[in-house]
Structure formats: C-alpha cells, structure tokens
Design a protein around this motif. Structure first.
Motif, PDB file in Angstrom:
ATOM      1  N   ASP A   1       1.105  47.317 -16.144  1.00 27.58           N
ATOM      2  CA  ASP A   1       2.323  46.523 -16.005  1.00 27.58           C
ATOM      3  C   ASP A   1       2.067  45.117 -16.540  1.00 27.58           C
ATOM      4  O   ASP A   1       1.677  44.202 -15.810  1.00 27.58           O
ATOM      5  CB  ASP A   1       2.740  46.473 -14.533  1.00 27.58           C
ATOM      6  N   GLY A   2       2.280  44.958 -17.812  1.00 24.35           N
ATOM      7  CA  GLY A   2       2.051  43.683 -18.467  1.00 24.35           C
ATOM      8  C   GLY A   2       2.225  43.830 -19.963  1.00 24.35           C
ATOM      9  O   GLY A   2       2.579  44.897 -20.466  1.00 24.35           O
ATOM     10  N   CYS A   3       1.976  42.750 -20.679  1.00 27.91           N
ATOM     11  CA  CYS A   3       2.153  42.761 -22.127  1.00 27.91           C
ATOM     12  C   CYS A   3       1.036  41.966 -22.793  1.00 27.91           C
ATOM     13  O   CYS A   3       0.280  41.249 -22.130  1.00 27.91           O
ATOM     14  CB  CYS A   3       3.517  42.174 -22.510  1.00 27.91           C
TER      15      CYS A   3
ATOM     16  N   GLU B   1       6.432  36.039 -25.778  1.00 27.49           N
ATOM     17  CA  GLU B   1       7.373  35.538 -24.770  1.00 27.49           C
ATOM     18  C   GLU B   1       8.513  36.522 -24.563  1.00 27.49           C
ATOM     19  O   GLU B   1       8.937  36.768 -23.431  1.00 27.49           O
ATOM     20  CB  GLU B   1       7.916  34.179 -25.185  1.00 27.49           C
ATOM     21  N   GLN B   2       9.017  37.116 -25.658  1.00 25.10           N
ATOM     22  CA  GLN B   2      10.102  38.088 -25.526  1.00 25.10           C
ATOM     23  C   GLN B   2       9.653  39.307 -24.728  1.00 25.10           C
ATOM     24  O   GLN B   2      10.391  39.834 -23.887  1.00 25.10           O
ATOM     25  CB  GLN B   2      10.605  38.520 -26.910  1.00 25.10           C
ATOM     26  N   SER B   3       8.417  39.768 -24.969  1.00 25.10           N
ATOM     27  CA  SER B   3       7.878  40.881 -24.188  1.00 25.10           C
ATOM     28  C   SER B   3       7.826  40.522 -22.713  1.00 25.10           C
ATOM     29  O   SER B   3       8.211  41.306 -21.835  1.00 25.10           O
ATOM     30  CB  SER B   3       6.476  41.247 -24.685  1.00 25.10           C
ATOM     31  N   ALA B   4       7.335  39.301 -22.412  1.00 27.33           N
ATOM     32  CA  ALA B   4       7.220  38.858 -21.020  1.00 27.33           C
ATOM     33  C   ALA B   4       8.596  38.778 -20.361  1.00 27.33           C
ATOM     34  O   ALA B   4       8.786  39.236 -19.221  1.00 27.33           O
ATOM     35  CB  ALA B   4       6.519  37.507 -20.968  1.00 27.33           C
ATOM     36  N   ARG B   5       9.565  38.199 -21.067  1.00 28.67           N
ATOM     37  CA  ARG B   5      10.911  38.065 -20.499  1.00 28.67           C
ATOM     38  C   ARG B   5      11.528  39.433 -20.215  1.00 28.67           C
ATOM     39  O   ARG B   5      12.205  39.623 -19.203  1.00 28.67           O
ATOM     40  CB  ARG B   5      11.810  37.288 -21.458  1.00 28.67           C
ATOM     41  N   THR B   6      11.313  40.383 -21.121  1.00 26.34           N
ATOM     42  CA  THR B   6      11.855  41.726 -20.910  1.00 26.34           C
ATOM     43  C   THR B   6      11.260  42.365 -19.663  1.00 26.34           C
ATOM     44  O   THR B   6      11.932  43.106 -18.943  1.00 26.34           O
ATOM     45  CB  THR B   6      11.587  42.613 -22.141  1.00 26.34           C
ATOM     46  N   LEU B   7       9.992  42.057 -19.390  1.00 29.60           N
ATOM     47  CA  LEU B   7       9.327  42.584 -18.202  1.00 29.60           C
ATOM     48  C   LEU B   7       9.641  41.776 -16.946  1.00 29.60           C
ATOM     49  O   LEU B   7       9.209  42.125 -15.845  1.00 29.60           O
ATOM     50  CB  LEU B   7       7.810  42.593 -18.415  1.00 29.60           C
ATOM     51  N   GLY B   8      10.364  40.663 -17.103  1.00 29.12           N
ATOM     52  CA  GLY B   8      10.676  39.830 -15.958  1.00 29.12           C
ATOM     53  C   GLY B   8       9.520  38.962 -15.515  1.00 29.12           C
ATOM     54  O   GLY B   8       9.422  38.602 -14.325  1.00 29.12           O
ATOM     55  N   LEU B   9       8.636  38.601 -16.455  1.00 31.53           N
ATOM     56  CA  LEU B   9       7.481  37.763 -16.145  1.00 31.53           C
ATOM     57  C   LEU B   9       7.736  36.331 -16.595  1.00 31.53           C
ATOM     58  O   LEU B   9       8.219  36.103 -17.708  1.00 31.53           O
ATOM     59  CB  LEU B   9       6.231  38.305 -16.853  1.00 31.53           C
ATOM     60  N   ALA B  10       7.402  35.373 -15.735  1.00 34.91           N
ATOM     61  CA  ALA B  10       7.541  33.967 -16.095  1.00 34.91           C
ATOM     62  C   ALA B  10       6.610  33.654 -17.264  1.00 34.91           C
ATOM     63  O   ALA B  10       5.500  34.192 -17.361  1.00 34.91           O
ATOM     64  CB  ALA B  10       7.205  33.085 -14.900  1.00 34.91           C
TER      65      ALA B  10
ATOM     66  N   LEU C   1      -3.745  37.745 -26.538  1.00 33.14           N
ATOM     67  CA  LEU C   1      -3.126  37.125 -25.376  1.00 33.14           C
ATOM     68  C   LEU C   1      -2.669  38.225 -24.424  1.00 33.14           C
ATOM     69  O   LEU C   1      -2.038  39.196 -24.857  1.00 33.14           O
ATOM     70  CB  LEU C   1      -1.921  36.283 -25.793  1.00 33.14           C
ATOM     71  N   VAL C   2      -2.983  38.086 -23.133  1.00 32.45           N
ATOM     72  CA  VAL C   2      -2.662  39.123 -22.149  1.00 32.45           C
ATOM     73  C   VAL C   2      -1.985  38.486 -20.945  1.00 32.45           C
ATOM     74  O   VAL C   2      -2.453  37.464 -20.417  1.00 32.45           O
ATOM     75  CB  VAL C   2      -3.940  39.861 -21.689  1.00 32.45           C
ATOM     76  N   LEU C   3      -0.898  39.096 -20.506  1.00 33.29           N
ATOM     77  CA  LEU C   3      -0.191  38.638 -19.310  1.00 33.29           C
ATOM     78  C   LEU C   3       0.168  39.843 -18.461  1.00 33.29           C
ATOM     79  O   LEU C   3       0.808  40.779 -18.947  1.00 33.29           O
ATOM     80  CB  LEU C   3       1.084  37.880 -19.712  1.00 33.29           C
ATOM     81  N   THR C   4      -0.263  39.843 -17.187  1.00 32.48           N
ATOM     82  CA  THR C   4       0.054  40.945 -16.278  1.00 32.48           C
ATOM     83  C   THR C   4       0.895  40.419 -15.109  1.00 32.48           C
ATOM     84  O   THR C   4       1.016  39.219 -14.890  1.00 32.48           O
ATOM     85  CB  THR C   4      -1.215  41.605 -15.704  1.00 32.48           C
ATOM     86  N   ARG C   5       1.446  41.344 -14.340  1.00 30.20           N
ATOM     87  CA  ARG C   5       2.237  40.960 -13.170  1.00 30.20           C
ATOM     88  C   ARG C   5       1.345  40.428 -12.047  1.00 30.20           C
ATOM     89  O   ARG C   5       1.831  39.873 -11.063  1.00 30.20           O
ATOM     90  CB  ARG C   5       3.076  42.147 -12.682  1.00 30.20           C
TER      91      ARG C   5
END
Length: 287
Positions: free
Chosen positions: A35-37, A63-72, A99-103
């Motif tokens: 669950d992340g991008c 950023e678009q991937s994060a926004r679609t996932l509902g991540l700040a 770059l990695v961003l998870t919930r």
C-alpha cells in the motif's frame, strides 16, 4: 562476480542515514500489503555536478500517485531530501534515484513512511539493453478498457505492489528473452513491466494511451514524442493491435532508467531494426 552496487539511503524528516539501518516497522503496510507508491529517475554524476533527469516530471507523477492513494504529499520536503541525498552521492556515471512513500505502520495510522535510495547502475547491463532486447508477449488478463469505470483498480498509479511485474520478467527470462510486453485480453499492446511501448510506422510513432487502459504515463515516452513532434513527425496515442507490432518498422521499450531499447525479437520472431532510428529515439529520450 560483480561487486555490490554502491547505495545511499535518506529518510523523509531525517535526511541521509547509514545504509542498512532499519527505516520501517514490521507492520508498515507498504511492506505487508504493497500500500504505497514510488517513482524512479536517473542521476548523472554526483555532488555539486549531479543532474537528476526530468525531476519535475517525476515528482509530479509521484505526487499524483500519492494523491490517488489518499496520501499526504509535501513536494518541498521531497525536493529538500533529494537535494541533500544527491549532494552526498559520489561522482558516478549513472545511478537510479528511487522515491518511496507508504501509508506507514498499521499500529500508527496517519504517519506515512517516506524514503529514497540512490543506487549505482550496472553500465554493462544498461549498454546491452540499449543495444537491443528480446521480448515475450504475456496476456495481462483484462481488456484494454478495463479501467474505464473502475478507479479502485488504481490505473496509472506507480504502485509498490510490483509482484506481477516481477513475475512477468521471470517468465520472459525462462523463455530465453530479456523482457515482457503485456497485451490485453482483446489483443492490444499495453506496456512492459517497467517500460512504455513505442511503435514506428514510417515517419509515424505510436504508443498506447493511458486512461481506460490503466497503463502508467511514461515520462520518457512523453519526452520522445514531444521532441519527435518538434521535428515534424506524426505522433499518436492509440490502441495498437498485436499484429501491428510484427508489421511495424520498429518497436522499442522505453523507460527512465534503462533507456530506449529496440526490440530485436518478439515471441521468437525477428523484428525490423533500423540503427539510425534507434539513435534518433535514444537522443530524443536523453540517452
């Protein structure tokens, strides 16, 4: 045996940390559920002379991937972390910045995990791929318009859950090929596990559209098409029947890291290869 690639790790909110230091908890949903991008781009050189290719485009897609996932998403914080990491990176010919961003941890909801890595690229492997690859067609298991009315399928998001993509590459390699190309159940070319497909018909370049197909918007593909159009070529985003691949004047798989790779053989059948066109697409892609 080739030596291990050099690597740097930096954590959002902390900066550069020792490579190998734990940076996520065991219940981080990016690890246990995918669950992340993420996003990835090339770094040329290091320190004060480093160049991060197409940074703005990649950050925008991230950023678009994060926004679609509902991540700040804090673009300024990511830019600062990237600048710090790149300044600390040694002067090497090519590296990949991921770059990695998870919930974040399930036990601490609302606290995302963000980090980056810079990893030295294997230049010999890159040169071989950019000289030509062989590709296996694999059925993706859904129609070309499967994402039209299904936003929960997260089409166009560069998700961490890449198990299917990795499996596709293993299947291709088991058949003696370099890479795979996904096709829809209704017979159209989609994308590679980590790349966009580009097809040439004379002076016309084609690639698969995003949107209903669910494929990722390719930064490299966009750059190639913009520069080709600037030189007067006709470019189009349209569904490409599999039969067109075999009848074309050239097929390439393009990505931000590996570059623009001409497909020399597809499903065991030799394809047309034009070295002048290979050079043109590579130059338009920045390789």
């Amino acid at each position: 045996m080739r030596a291990l690639s050099r690597q740097l790790v930096a954590l959002l909110g902390r900066g550069v940390v020792p490579t190998g230091q734990p940076i996520a908890t065991a219940d981080d949903v990016g690890l246990v559920r995918g669950d992340g991008c993420f996003d990835a781009m090339r770094v040329l050189g290091g320190g004060a002379h480093a160049v991060v290719e197409n940074l703005d485009d990649h950050l925008q897609r991230f950023e678009q991937s994060a926004r679609t996932l509902g991540l700040a998403f804090d673009s300024g914080a990511w830019r600062s972390l990237i600048a710090e990491a790149v300044a600390a990176w040694p002067d090497l010919p090519e590296a990949v910045l991921k770059l990695v961003l998870t919930r974040g941890p399930e036990s601490n909801p609302g606290v995302p995990t963000g980090f980056l890595t810079i990893t030295e690229l294997n230049l010999d492997a890159m040169r071989r791929a950019r000289a030509g690859i062989t590709v296996r067609l694999l059925n993706r298991g859904y129609a070309s318009d499967a994402f039209a009315d299904a936003p929960w399928l997260l089409g166009g998001v560069k998700l961490l859950s890449y198990a299917v993509n990795a499996a596709a590459k293993r299947v291709a390699e088991a058949h003696g090929d370099t890479d795979a190309l996904f096709v829809s159940s209704d017979g159209y070319a989609l994308e590679g596990p980590t790349s966009a497909v580009i097809v040439r018909q004379g002076d016309r370049l084609l690639t698969t559209p995003t949107g209903d197909t669910g494929i990722l918007d390719s930064v490299t593909g966009r750059q190639i098409f913009a520069r080709a159009a600037g030189e007067g070529l006709d470019t189009a985003h349209e569904l490409i029947p599999v039969s067109t691949l075999f009848e074309s004047d050239g097929v390439w798989l393009a990505s931000s890291i590996r570059g623009v790779c001409p497909v020399t053989r597809l499903d065991g059948q030799q394809l047309r290869v034009d070295h002048d066109w290979n050079a043109r697409l590579a130059a338009w892609g920045g390789f």
